[in-house]
Motif scaffolding. Structure first.
Motif, PDB file in Angstrom:
ATOM      1  N   UNK A  34       0.821  -1.213   0.000  1.00  0.00           N
ATOM      2  CA  UNK A  34       0.000   0.000   0.000  1.00  0.00           C
ATOM      3  C   UNK A  34       0.849   1.254   0.000  1.00  0.00           C
ATOM      4  N   UNK A  35       1.954   1.217   0.734  1.00  0.00           N
ATOM      5  CA  UNK A  35       2.857   2.369   0.777  1.00  0.00           C
ATOM      6  C   UNK A  35       3.460   2.625  -0.599  1.00  0.00           C
ATOM      7  N   UNK A  36       3.867   1.556  -1.272  1.00  0.00           N
ATOM      8  CA  UNK A  36       4.450   1.724  -2.605  1.00  0.00           C
ATOM      9  C   UNK A  36       3.414   2.275  -3.585  1.00  0.00           C
ATOM     10  N   UNK A  37       2.185   1.759  -3.534  1.00  0.00           N
ATOM     11  CA  UNK A  37       1.137   2.245  -4.433  1.00  0.00           C
ATOM     12  C   UNK A  37       0.839   3.720  -4.180  1.00  0.00           C
ATOM     13  N   UNK A  38       0.856   4.136  -2.911  1.00  0.00           N
ATOM     14  CA  UNK A  38       0.638   5.541  -2.583  1.00  0.00           C
ATOM     15  C   UNK A  38       1.751   6.409  -3.165  1.00  0.00           C
ATOM     16  N   UNK A  39       2.989   5.966  -3.027  1.00  0.00           N
ATOM     17  CA  UNK A  39       4.132   6.709  -3.556  1.00  0.00           C
ATOM     18  C   UNK A  39       4.040   6.818  -5.080  1.00  0.00           C
ATOM     19  N   UNK A  40       3.681   5.724  -5.756  1.00  0.00           N
ATOM     20  CA  UNK A  40       3.529   5.750  -7.211  1.00  0.00           C
ATOM     21  C   UNK A  40       2.410   6.694  -7.627  1.00  0.00           C
ATOM     22  N   UNK A  41       1.310   6.696  -6.863  1.00  0.00           N
ATOM     23  CA  UNK A  41       0.191   7.594  -7.171  1.00  0.00           C
ATOM     24  C   UNK A  41       0.614   9.053  -7.052  1.00  0.00           C
ATOM     25  N   UNK A  42       1.401   9.367  -6.026  1.00  0.00           N
ATOM     26  CA  UNK A  42       1.891  10.740  -5.848  1.00  0.00           C
ATOM     27  C   UNK A  42       2.795  11.130  -7.010  1.00  0.00           C
ATOM     28  N   UNK A  43       3.639  10.199  -7.441  1.00  0.00           N
ATOM     29  CA  UNK A  43       4.525  10.470  -8.578  1.00  0.00           C
ATOM     30  C   UNK A  43       3.717  10.806  -9.835  1.00  0.00           C
ATOM     31  N   UNK A  44       2.747   9.969 -10.161  1.00  0.00           N
ATOM     32  CA  UNK A  44       1.967  10.158 -11.393  1.00  0.00           C
ATOM     33  C   UNK A  44       1.094  11.409 -11.307  1.00  0.00           C
TER      34      UNK A  44
END
Length: 258
Positions: A34-44
């Motif tokens: 979940x943490x990784x998905x959140x970080x990827x979402x912030x990037x995009x």
């Protein structure tokens, strides 16, 4: 005998140890995929937001020096900063959770694999450009600076980002946060290596270059795999990016043709 979190130092010893030692325990880590998905979402989302702001202000996103710098750097730096914050709030901090402990042996391994990666990347890029054509062989950042006469300060800033800041941030996200999320599931080191390599390549959102990016990522992932720490993969990534970064600098300054 080395403890579980301290694998044998040295390239050969590290290779021999892969697969024979269990994944290190992640005591106190309360974050995962979940943490990784959140970080990827912030990037995009941050990249989309910056592009939208530039467009609504009547700025040509592909001709503005400010957009080239902000659009290239901010999303990656912001995502990496969030990854560090997550480890502090939900874990033991980046030094433990992202395996950032310093070791000179890791630096040496990173240098060796980075130089190997530089050669492999060059050979793969030559073969790949012949297959897809030189017109389609430019990276996303290369397309941004192509034809843009960057001031000296901006060109140097882009060089530093491509060679140092970008690699550090990407390693924190993929072979730090994502690798840690995979380890927390109890999956093998090989699973972490394969998944982070593939996701790293795909996350650049350049479908035509994905196969080339997989080749680029292999030595970097191997550095993380055999040392179990992030220092070696950061060094390998920095070395691997040096020639592309230098080329980008020379092209943006008009010293070399695009």
């Amino acid at each position: 005998m080395n403890p579980p979190d301290e694998p044998p130092t040295g390239l050969i010893a590290g290779v021999r140890a892969v697969g024979r030692e269990p994944s290190p325990e992640r005591v106190g880590q309360r974050w995962g995929f979940g943490a990784f998905l959140l970080v990827e979402a912030v990037f995009i989302l941050s990249a989309v937001f910056i592009t939208a702001i530039a467009s609504t202000n009547g700025t040509d996103p592909f001709g503005s020096v400010a957009f080239i710098l902000i659009g290239s750097m901010v999303p990656t730096v912001l995502a990496a900063a969030l990854a560090v914050v997550i480890t502090r709030v939900r874990g033991n901090g980046p030094l433990i959770d992202l395996r950032l402990s310093w070791n000179w042996a890791d630096v040496k391994i990173g240098l060796k694999l980075g130089l190997l990666g530089m050669v492999l990347t060059y050979l793969a890029a030559v073969i790949w450009s012949r297959i897809v054509g030189t017109d389609n062989a430019t990276s996303a950042i290369g397309e941004l600076v192509d034809g843009a006469a960057l001031p000296l300060g901006a060109a140097i800033a882009m060089f530093l980002y491509v060679c140092f800041v970008g690699p550090i941030c990407e390693e924190l996200i993929y072979r730090g946060l994502l690798w840690g999320a995979i380890e927390r599931q109890g999956w093998s080191q090989w699973a972490a290596f394969v998944l982070t390599t593939l996701i790293f390549a795909a996350s650049h959102l350049e479908p035509l270059r994905t196969s080339l990016l997989i080749v680029v990522a292999l030595p970097i992932g191997i550095a993380r795999l055999i040392t179990r720490r992030l220092t070696a993969s950061v060094v390998a990534h920095v070395i691997n990016n040096f020639l592309p970064g230098l080329t980008l600098l020379l092209v943006s300054l008009g010293v070399m043709p695009g």
